[in-house]
Each structure stands twice: as C-alpha cells, then as structure tokens.
Design a protein around this motif. Structure first.
Motif, PDB file in Angstrom:
ATOM      1  N   GLN A 154       0.740  -1.143   0.032  1.00  0.00           N
ATOM      2  CA  GLN A 154      -0.065  -0.006  -0.164  1.00  0.00           C
ATOM      3  C   GLN A 154       0.836   1.193   0.032  1.00  0.00           C
ATOM      4  O   GLN A 154       1.700   1.509   0.960  1.00  0.00           O
ATOM      5  CB  GLN A 154      -1.023  -0.162   1.264  1.00  0.00           C
ATOM      6  N   PHE A 155       0.479   2.202  -0.926  1.00  0.00           N
ATOM      7  CA  PHE A 155       1.442   3.372  -1.239  1.00  0.00           C
ATOM      8  C   PHE A 155       0.347   4.365  -0.659  1.00  0.00           C
ATOM      9  O   PHE A 155      -0.606   4.693  -1.593  1.00  0.00           O
ATOM     10  CB  PHE A 155       1.850   3.576  -2.572  1.00  0.00           C
ATOM     11  N   ARG A 156       0.215   5.204   0.382  1.00  0.00           N
ATOM     12  CA  ARG A 156      -0.512   6.260   0.249  1.00  0.00           C
ATOM     13  C   ARG A 156       0.210   7.360   1.549  1.00  0.00           C
ATOM     14  O   ARG A 156       0.526   7.128   2.571  1.00  0.00           O
ATOM     15  CB  ARG A 156      -1.838   5.791   1.180  1.00  0.00           C
ATOM     16  N   ASN A 157      -0.119   8.778   0.962  1.00  0.00           N
ATOM     17  CA  ASN A 157       0.042   9.692   1.874  1.00  0.00           C
ATOM     18  C   ASN A 157       1.543   9.719   2.739  1.00  0.00           C
ATOM     19  O   ASN A 157       1.656  10.020   3.755  1.00  0.00           O
ATOM     20  CB  ASN A 157      -0.943  10.214   2.689  1.00  0.00           C
ATOM     21  N   GLU A 203       6.095  13.275  -2.205  1.00  0.00           N
ATOM     22  CA  GLU A 203       5.495  13.686  -3.397  1.00  0.00           C
ATOM     23  C   GLU A 203       4.184  12.573  -3.872  1.00  0.00           C
ATOM     24  O   GLU A 203       4.661  11.620  -3.938  1.00  0.00           O
ATOM     25  CB  GLU A 203       6.367  14.041  -4.388  1.00  0.00           C
ATOM     26  N   ARG A 230       1.165  13.204   8.135  1.00  0.00           N
ATOM     27  CA  ARG A 230       1.323  12.719   6.708  1.00  0.00           C
ATOM     28  C   ARG A 230       0.615  13.934   5.830  1.00  0.00           C
ATOM     29  O   ARG A 230      -0.282  14.672   6.486  1.00  0.00           O
ATOM     30  CB  ARG A 230      -0.128  11.542   6.798  1.00  0.00           C
ATOM     31  N   ARG A 231       1.206  13.668   4.883  1.00  0.00           N
ATOM     32  CA  ARG A 231       0.932  14.637   3.673  1.00  0.00           C
ATOM     33  C   ARG A 231       0.197  13.845   2.366  1.00  0.00           C
ATOM     34  O   ARG A 231       0.895  12.821   2.511  1.00  0.00           O
ATOM     35  CB  ARG A 231       2.171  15.717   3.098  1.00  0.00           C
ATOM     36  N   GLU A 232      -0.677  14.872   1.830  1.00  0.00           N
ATOM     37  CA  GLU A 232      -1.111  14.093   0.538  1.00  0.00           C
ATOM     38  C   GLU A 232      -0.214  13.678  -0.451  1.00  0.00           C
ATOM     39  O   GLU A 232       0.691  14.557  -0.752  1.00  0.00           O
ATOM     40  CB  GLU A 232      -2.163  15.071  -0.107  1.00  0.00           C
ATOM     41  N   THR A 233      -0.172  12.689  -0.977  1.00  0.00           N
ATOM     42  CA  THR A 233       0.738  12.167  -1.980  1.00  0.00           C
ATOM     43  C   THR A 233       0.205  11.417  -3.126  1.00  0.00           C
ATOM     44  O   THR A 233      -1.182  10.977  -2.883  1.00  0.00           O
ATOM     45  CB  THR A 233       1.736  11.540  -1.362  1.00  0.00           C
ATOM     46  N   TRP A 234       0.961  10.689  -4.191  1.00  0.00           N
ATOM     47  CA  TRP A 234       0.654   9.989  -4.942  1.00  0.00           C
ATOM     48  C   TRP A 234       0.158   8.719  -4.111  1.00  0.00           C
ATOM     49  O   TRP A 234       0.779   8.616  -3.090  1.00  0.00           O
ATOM     50  CB  TRP A 234       1.558   9.884  -5.875  1.00  0.00           C
ATOM     51  N   GLY A 235      -0.525   7.932  -4.756  1.00  0.00           N
ATOM     52  CA  GLY A 235      -0.872   6.596  -3.800  1.00  0.00           C
ATOM     53  C   GLY A 235      -1.282   5.335  -4.796  1.00  0.00           C
ATOM     54  O   GLY A 235      -1.704   5.640  -5.862  1.00  0.00           O
ATOM     55  N   ALA A 236      -1.175   4.244  -4.184  1.00  0.00           N
ATOM     56  CA  ALA A 236      -1.471   2.925  -5.175  1.00  0.00           C
ATOM     57  C   ALA A 236      -1.924   1.865  -4.185  1.00  0.00           C
ATOM     58  O   ALA A 236      -1.332   1.657  -3.293  1.00  0.00           O
ATOM     59  CB  ALA A 236      -0.722   2.643  -6.231  1.00  0.00           C
ATOM     60  N   HIS A 240      -2.071   2.361   7.187  1.00  0.00           N
ATOM     61  CA  HIS A 240      -2.133   3.097   5.907  1.00  0.00           C
ATOM     62  C   HIS A 240      -3.211   4.225   5.653  1.00  0.00           C
ATOM     63  O   HIS A 240      -3.265   4.611   4.578  1.00  0.00           O
ATOM     64  CB  HIS A 240      -2.287   1.904   4.929  1.00  0.00           C
TER      65      HIS A 240
END
Lengths: 279, 279
Positions: free
Chosen positions: A248-251, A279, B120-126, B226
């Motif tokens: 999981q990739f998030r924030n 980013e 946490r900061r908003e970034t790209w995610g998947a 997450h």
C-alpha cells in the motif's frame, strides 16, 4: 604467513566495549556500506542485532528484529546499548538503542530496536510461501547499477530476475515486485546479521512502481528469522533468492513485504518495512 | 436522563496518570477482553498505542506499531511508560514498556513496544494488494465459536468467509488462510487502537494448517497503519475484511501476514506477527 583482512561486513559490525555485562558497545560507521546520507540501513539493523548477539547474557538465537530509523547516523562513532528486558525459560526480549553525540555533545537517539531471541526446538513444520520460480543464479546477469556515491551496493552481488532498477525513469511503472539472486560480493558465510542486512537491500518500491525517483527512506523494518545457525551455515556463501513487493502506497508512506530463500528453497527470513516517500 | 456506559474497549483502554508529561500511565486488565492466560494480545497492543496517543508531546498519527509480548500480563493493575525517543520535523519515535509488580514487588517488564507517528501529507498513492473477493457481510453467517472462558472473542462480530476454526480437529489441514468480516460486537467507531487490536484477532494459523490444537501464542506483532484518522472515521462502525495467512512454520515458531480492508476496499492496515507453537 598470510594475514587475512577481515571482511568489510565484519569491519562494519565491529563493536568495542568497556563493560560487556552492561551491554554498552561502541562502533564506527563503515565507509564500505555508506548510503546517500548515512549508513546502509541494513548495516544499522545488523549492528543492533550484533550488540545482542555479543551480550554475555544472550539466550538462544534471533527470532524477531525490529529496527526504527529515528534519525540519520552521521559518519563516525556511535554507541549501542543492548538491554535484556525480560528473560524467560526459552525466550528473551531485548531493547536496543543506538546513540550519537549531538551538537551539544549530549547523546541523541538515532535508532531504537527490539529483538526477540529463543532456544528453538524441533517441531512439525511447513512452508505456505513457496519459492518463486527463477533461473539459476549463474544464468542471470549481475548488475552493479546504483546512484553514484552509494558504496554499499558494491558490497553485494545482485542478479535481478525481474523488477530491476528501471532503465527509463519515464513514469511508466505498473508493479512493485523485484526478484533477485544476491550474496556478498566478497564471499562471507551467511549468519544472522548478514540476513538482517540483506532483508533491507531492495531499492525503494515506489521507484519501481512509478518509474520515478523520489526521496524515500525506511522508517521501520521488522525481520523474522525462520532458520537456525546450523541452517544458515549450510547456506554458507551461496546465493539467496530475494523477493520484495509493495502493498500500500498512501500519503507519504508505503509498506514492503520481502522474503529471502536459500538456493535450496528454504525460506530463511520474512521481512516487512514501512518507508517514507515524498510527493 | 440516560447515562451511557463506556464501550468495553474504552474501559480496557482507560489509563490514569499522575504526571502526563512524564508519560507514565496506570491501567487495569479488562475481564471483557480476557484470553486464556492473560489479556487478549490485541488489547495489550492497543494499550501500548493508547499511551502514546495520550501523551501531550504526540506528533501526528500512528504509522507503525511493534509490540513484543515478553510475559503474560496477570489480571489486575499494570503501568505503561511511553517515551518519545526522538522527535523530528514530521516523524516521532516512541518506546513503550508495560510493567507489573513481580512477586518481590519490583516492576517486571511484561511488554516492550515501539511506535512511529508522523504528520502525513497528501501524495501519489496506489494499492498493490487488492481486496479479496468476498460476499457482503450480511450474507455471511456470524460465528461465536471459541474456547470456553475466552471472553474477548465475544467482543467481536466475526463472519468467516473462509478458513474458520476447523469443525474437526482431525489433523487434516492443508492451508493457513482465513478471510473474515469483523467489527466490534457492540458498535464503536473505528480508531487506531481498535485497528491495532483487530490486527491480532486471527486464531493461531498452526491450528488451521494442521487441524490440530497445539499451545501457541504471539511473541511479537508489527502493524503498519495506512489510513489517517479521517479515513478511519469514514469507516465508522462498518465491517472490515480481514485476511491472515501463515508463511513459514518451523521449529517452534511461525509467522502470519494479515491485512484489514474497509468494506469500501481501502487497505487500512497490514500486520505481521511471529508466533510460538509447541510440538
């Protein structure tokens, strides 16, 4: 008479002590395993484990290791404190801290860790995570790619079967899985600190997933050891098959699941980490 | 005027303090979440996390939690010490210890833990770990099976889609994967301590794998979070889909990988643990 140089990994693991029983060790960062802005996290994990393994009160062998990278370690001296928090009949729980003198001279925590060791007994066993299919190590090309100035990569012989570092940083990634054969570039028989270090040798999953390089760094890693010293000795200087995948990739954070098998197919270690990215 | 009783989980999490800044808290084991010979490990993990969340110096929200079960906690009072080992600009590293007075009256460590929190900061995610297919929670039968005297199981509404507790202990197991819908039996909005506890609610994988009951207990658990507080609030009192699978069983220990998704398909937490087993 020839005098053999110690292996670079053994130099990186070298710890002095003035009072072994107190569990306070002194080490120095290794230029051989330097990463971009600090030591390769795998050596830091190995050093934390090594302090426990050197402690005279040690019971058994490593089962679990968690290392939290609280701050970059600067080049030079550091201290490691290993403390047996609880000793049971067949398990032992350790806390570890690595500190460096800060600007004011006062010790600053750079790394916290916990270690579980245990006396293992023979039991029923099974593997529910089979080794992925891969061509023999000799059939896979060795790569030595890595950012300039990153010394530690040269310490490993890496042969990626799939998911190598992207050839083009074009934002075109579509998965986060790497499979590779690995061993020490300079042969060294496998032991627990080496296994701890190798559990951290996969480049950031976010680079692969996005085919984009962004700042990234491991925040915390946990490795479980599934083999005993005798089984590691059997592997010797052989290759390990390593697999790593993002989940999981998030924030700003992603997690990575990793496994290391012996060439004979024994699952030696499973490892998970959570990684900061920008980013 | 009606006075609402606190939720049993909030009672289990209740911590007193005489000096909040010192991070020293006092708690009491909860009979509502009692396991066979101590509290449900999920509540112990939640209590360790709760001490950090209550600390006035807290920065951000939980990212990683490792809890080492050094010894069984006895029914009654315990102390929790939460210490910020290092505070950076956007991440913070904590060490936690739970202690109980031993036979001599001196404090004995029952639990060690480390926690990483971060802004946490908003970034790209998947997501690279898709939610497994499952029928809607309402379409799956609720079970309340569990060994007699194990109170904590009754605190959860569990609806196993697959890999439920074996109906026959006949040694005929052939996999170690459980998939189930779960939420608090008494509705309670999801938060980080609840997620930490639910990460530990799967029965020992070795029981499923062997269709045989053997003594087993978690030695160490690591959970990665997450989602942020807002995303947990969105889940509210909804069901989570939980999956757990064993990876390697050998010589007295096995590891378990687990995931928890929201019903909407968000991967909220990934968790790993290493578990002792006998025979």
């Amino acid at each position: 008479m020839t005098q053999q140089q110690p292996h670079p990994f053994d130099r990186a693991l070298a710890l002095d002590h003035s009072d072994l029983r107190a569990g306070l060790f002194a080490g120095t960062t290794s230029p051989d395993y330097w990463n971009m802005i600090g030591p390769f996290g795998g050596t830091t994990a190995a050093v934390a484990l090594q302090a426990v393994l050197r402690h005279p009160d040690l019971l058994g062998a490593p089962i679990a290791l968690t290392v939290n990278y609280a701050a970059a370690i600067e080049a030079g001296a550091f201290d490691v404190q290993a403390t047996p928090a609880r000793t049971n009949r067949s398990t032992q729980h350790w806390t570890v801290q690595i500190t460096q003198a800060g600007a004011s001279g006062a010790p600053q925590v750079t790394t916290t860790a916990t270690v579980v060791t245990a006396v293992r007994r023979e039991t029923w066993g099974a593997t529910d995570l089979a080794m992925p299919a891969a061509p023999a190590p000799q059939a896979v090309e060795r790569v030595t790619l890595g950012p300039a100035g990153v010394a530690w990569i040269g310490q490993y012989e890496m042969r990626p079967v799939g998911g190598g570092i992207p050839a083009r940083w074009d934002g075109g990634g579509d998965h986060s899985e790497t499979l590779l054969w690995v061993r020490d570039a300079l042969p060294r028989p496998l032991d627990f600190p080496a296994l701890a270090a190798m559990s951290d040798l996969f480049y950031p999953r976010v680079w692969l997933r996005r085919a984009t390089r962004v700042p990234a760094g491991t925040v915390s890693i946990t490795t479980y050891f599934h083999a005993g010293a005798a089984e590691l000795a059997e592997v010797g200087t052989g290759h390990l098959l390593g697999r790593a995948v993002g989940q999981q990739f998030r924030n700003g954070f992603f997690d990575q699941a990793a496994q290391l098998w012996s060439e004979a197919g024994t699952l030696l270690a499973t490892s998970n980490q959570i990684v900061y990215f920008k980013e």
